[in-house]
Enzyme design. Structure first.
Site, PDB file in Angstrom:
ATOM      1  N   HIS A 169      54.620  60.199  46.106  1.00 15.96           N
ATOM      2  CA  HIS A 169      54.716  59.992  44.741  1.00 15.96           C
ATOM      3  C   HIS A 169      54.393  58.518  44.133  1.00 15.96           C
ATOM      4  O   HIS A 169      55.077  58.061  43.275  1.00 15.96           O
ATOM      5  CB  HIS A 169      56.179  60.350  44.142  1.00 15.96           C
ATOM      6  CG  HIS A 169      56.560  61.934  44.371  1.00 15.96           C
ATOM      7  ND1 HIS A 169      55.894  63.030  43.636  1.00 15.96           N
ATOM      8  CD2 HIS A 169      57.119  62.442  45.473  1.00 15.96           C
ATOM      9  CE1 HIS A 169      56.544  64.158  44.337  1.00 15.96           C
ATOM     10  NE2 HIS A 169      57.180  63.611  45.373  1.00 15.96           N
TER      11      HIS A 169
ATOM     12  N   LYS B 150      41.129  35.189  40.988  1.00 11.98           N
ATOM     13  CA  LYS B 150      40.826  36.484  41.358  1.00 11.98           C
ATOM     14  C   LYS B 150      40.107  36.618  42.499  1.00 11.98           C
ATOM     15  O   LYS B 150      39.171  35.743  42.994  1.00 11.98           O
ATOM     16  CB  LYS B 150      40.185  37.210  40.276  1.00 11.98           C
ATOM     17  CG  LYS B 150      40.957  37.398  38.862  1.00 11.98           C
ATOM     18  CD  LYS B 150      41.954  38.527  38.939  1.00 11.98           C
ATOM     19  CE  LYS B 150      41.622  39.955  39.199  1.00 11.98           C
ATOM     20  NZ  LYS B 150      41.282  40.694  38.190  1.00 11.98           N
TER      21      LYS B 150
ATOM     22  N   ASN C 185      38.913  40.226  44.303  1.00  8.96           N
ATOM     23  CA  ASN C 185      38.876  41.606  44.009  1.00  8.96           C
ATOM     24  C   ASN C 185      38.287  42.473  45.008  1.00  8.96           C
ATOM     25  O   ASN C 185      37.475  42.182  45.747  1.00  8.96           O
ATOM     26  CB  ASN C 185      38.076  41.678  42.617  1.00  8.96           C
ATOM     27  CG  ASN C 185      38.495  41.260  41.412  1.00  8.96           C
ATOM     28  OD1 ASN C 185      39.688  41.105  41.233  1.00  8.96           O
ATOM     29  ND2 ASN C 185      37.791  40.777  40.718  1.00  8.96           N
TER      30      ASN C 185
ATOM     31  N   GLU D  65      36.669  49.657  45.595  1.00 10.98           N
ATOM     32  CA  GLU D  65      36.409  50.398  44.441  1.00 10.98           C
ATOM     33  C   GLU D  65      34.850  50.897  44.239  1.00 10.98           C
ATOM     34  O   GLU D  65      34.889  52.114  43.573  1.00 10.98           O
ATOM     35  CB  GLU D  65      36.443  49.245  43.223  1.00 10.98           C
ATOM     36  CG  GLU D  65      37.957  48.803  43.209  1.00 10.98           C
ATOM     37  CD  GLU D  65      37.772  47.505  42.209  1.00 10.98           C
ATOM     38  OE1 GLU D  65      38.366  47.487  41.198  1.00 10.98           O
ATOM     39  OE2 GLU D  65      37.314  46.480  42.554  1.00 10.98           O
TER      40      GLU D  65
END
Ligand code: ARG
Length: 460
Positions: A156, A283, A285, A290
């Site tokens: 979870h 940043k 990334n 992705e």
């Protein structure tokens, strides 16, 4: 010139041709169409339909064409032919004249395209197979080089129980091994030759279809001509195998993206595989992961699309089937590319051992171990679960971990708790207890890594 001009009195509309023609994508089947044609020519000669000289002329011209396509795979795109089958025939005509017109005796584009696509699929599936092994190999190296490191395991997305980093990597290896077996299983059923089934009812020439199948490297000839020309099960099976494999890749990506987040900080991506933000200078990334996750959507879409193309089709060939190619070509290329990318980026993924361990110590990940400890003291598990839960409540009210409670505090909830509880609450003790086959106990994980290495080396 179209392959079917005779009964037509008007030329095709430009708009119809643009919609109907498939050369702009099925040109990728050129080598397979040539190979199938060479095998067919030999079969025609063996059946006495063409002379040996004619077969030699056809074969020589087809071999020459194969070299030309090899040098320039986009050669067919320079022409206006309807599809790759008409292109090959037209090119043969340019090379050897009238004999070229005999090649299509007894065959149809229906059995031809079914054969071409199987040959193409077999070839490309072998590349995916290699890429899959490459990805498994990279994950295995990751597991081997991070032995003994502990991280939080989640259910979870809540911290659940500590696991070894290698155990995490091995979980994905299991998935990819199943994907490999699904792919190999699909290849077995693909290994059937449709050529010689004609348009739908079987060929009218006395060709030895078994010899033809063998010549093209298939295990057997398709047993029913209606099925042979309209069967695209292998497209569906491989699309399904790809979809599941990409789903695994997507879940792995999701894990990595989270593990690399500032909030988790368990893994770190190397600069060479990360991108920055055009606006926010700080940043870094995880675009690669992705994209792996995103490309999964595209592949799942192709599976759904081919199922929808096929679901309402009556026997036998229908032009709808021409829609089997573009999505499938893209799916196979995407599948292979994603696996190659995974293998490339994994060595650039490092583990922050400290952060992983600290996180594994938090979140009452040893509450189950406390319950198990109480079971060891003779308490039934359901009661032990309740008592451990009470102690979690007590510790969390003080914002401290279970092992920071004093023995007196622990004994207030259960007098059977003794000094040895603190040893039972360490991460090491928790890991060591998970010692049944398949668990995250270090010795089990070590054995699993070496069994996987053995399997992998045997395969390579
Ligand atoms: N371009 C067609 C396809 O890919 C080839 C088969 C054409 N057959 C036909 N009867 N029109 O499906």
């Amino acid at each position: 010139m179209a392959m079917w001009g005779g009964r037509f009195q008007e030329a095709s509309l430009e708009e119809f041709r643009a919609f109907n023609d498939s050369l702009c994508f099925d040109y990728q089947l050129a080598q397979q169409d040539i190979a199938a044609s060479r095998a067919w020519a030999i079969g025609l000669a063996a059946a006495g339909i063409i002379t040996a000289d004619e077969a030699t002329a056809l074969d020589g011209a087809l071999a020459e064409l194969a070299l030309e396509v090899e040098a320039n795979p986009e050669l067919p795109l320079q022409t206006q032919e309807e599809d790759i089958h008409s292109w090959v025939e037209a090119k043969l005509g340019e090379k050897i004249g009238a004999t070229a017109k005999k090649l299509h005796t007894g065959r149809s584009r229906n059995d031809l395209v079914a054969t071409d696509l199987r040959l193409w699929t077999r070839l490309n599936a072998q590349s995916v197979q290699q890429a899959l092994l490459g990805a498994i190999g990279a994950l295995l190296k990751f597991a081997e080089s991070h032995q003994g490191l502990v991280m939080p395991g989640f259910t979870h997305l809540q911290r659940a129980q500590p696991v070894l980093v290698s155990h995490w990597a091995l979980a994905y290896i299991e998935m990819f091994r199943r994907d490999l077996s699904r792919l190999e299983d699909a290849l077995k059923r693909l290994d059937v030759c449709p050529l010689g089934s004609g348009a739908l009812a079987g060929t009218g020439v006395a060709i030895d279809r078994h010899a033809l199948a063998t010549r093209l490297g298939f295990a057997q000839a398709a047993a029913n001509s209606l099925d042979a020309v309209s069967d695209r099960d292998y497209v569906v099976e491989l699309s399904a195998a790809a979809s599941l494999c990409l789903t695994h890749l997507s879940r792995l990506s999701e894990d990595v993206i989270f593990f690399c987040s500032g909030e988790a900080g368990f893994f770190k991506l190397g600069d060479a595989i990360s991108s920055g933000s055009s606006l926010m200078p700080q940043k870094k990334n995880p675009d690669v992961f992705e994209l792996l996750r995103g490309k999964t959507g595209r592949v799942l879409g192709h599976l759904v699309a081919i199922l929808h193309v096929l679901k309402g089709l009556p026997l036998a060939y229908n032009k709808d089937m021409q829609e089997d190619k573009q999505g499938f070509f893209d799916l196979m290329a995407t599948w292979q590319q994603c696996l190659l990318v995974l293998a490339t980026v994994l060595p650039h993924l490092s583990v922050n051992a400290d952060r992983c361990r600290k996180a594994a110590e938090l979140g009452f990940s040893n509450a189950t171990d406390l319950a198990d400890y109480l079971v060891g003291k003779g308490i039934a598990f359901r009661d032990a679960h309740e008592l451990s839960g009470e102690l979690v409540l007590k510790a969390s009210a003080q914002q401290i971990p279970l092992e920071a409670l004093t023995l007196a505090e622990l004994q207030q909830v259960c007098p059977l708790i003794a000094e040895d509880v603190f040893a039972a609450l360490t991460i090491e003790a928790g890991l060591a207890k998970r010692s049944a086959f398949g668990g995250t106990c270090p010795t089990q994980v070590l054995a699993a890594v070496s069994a996987t290495r053995q399997w992998f080396d045997d395969r390579n």
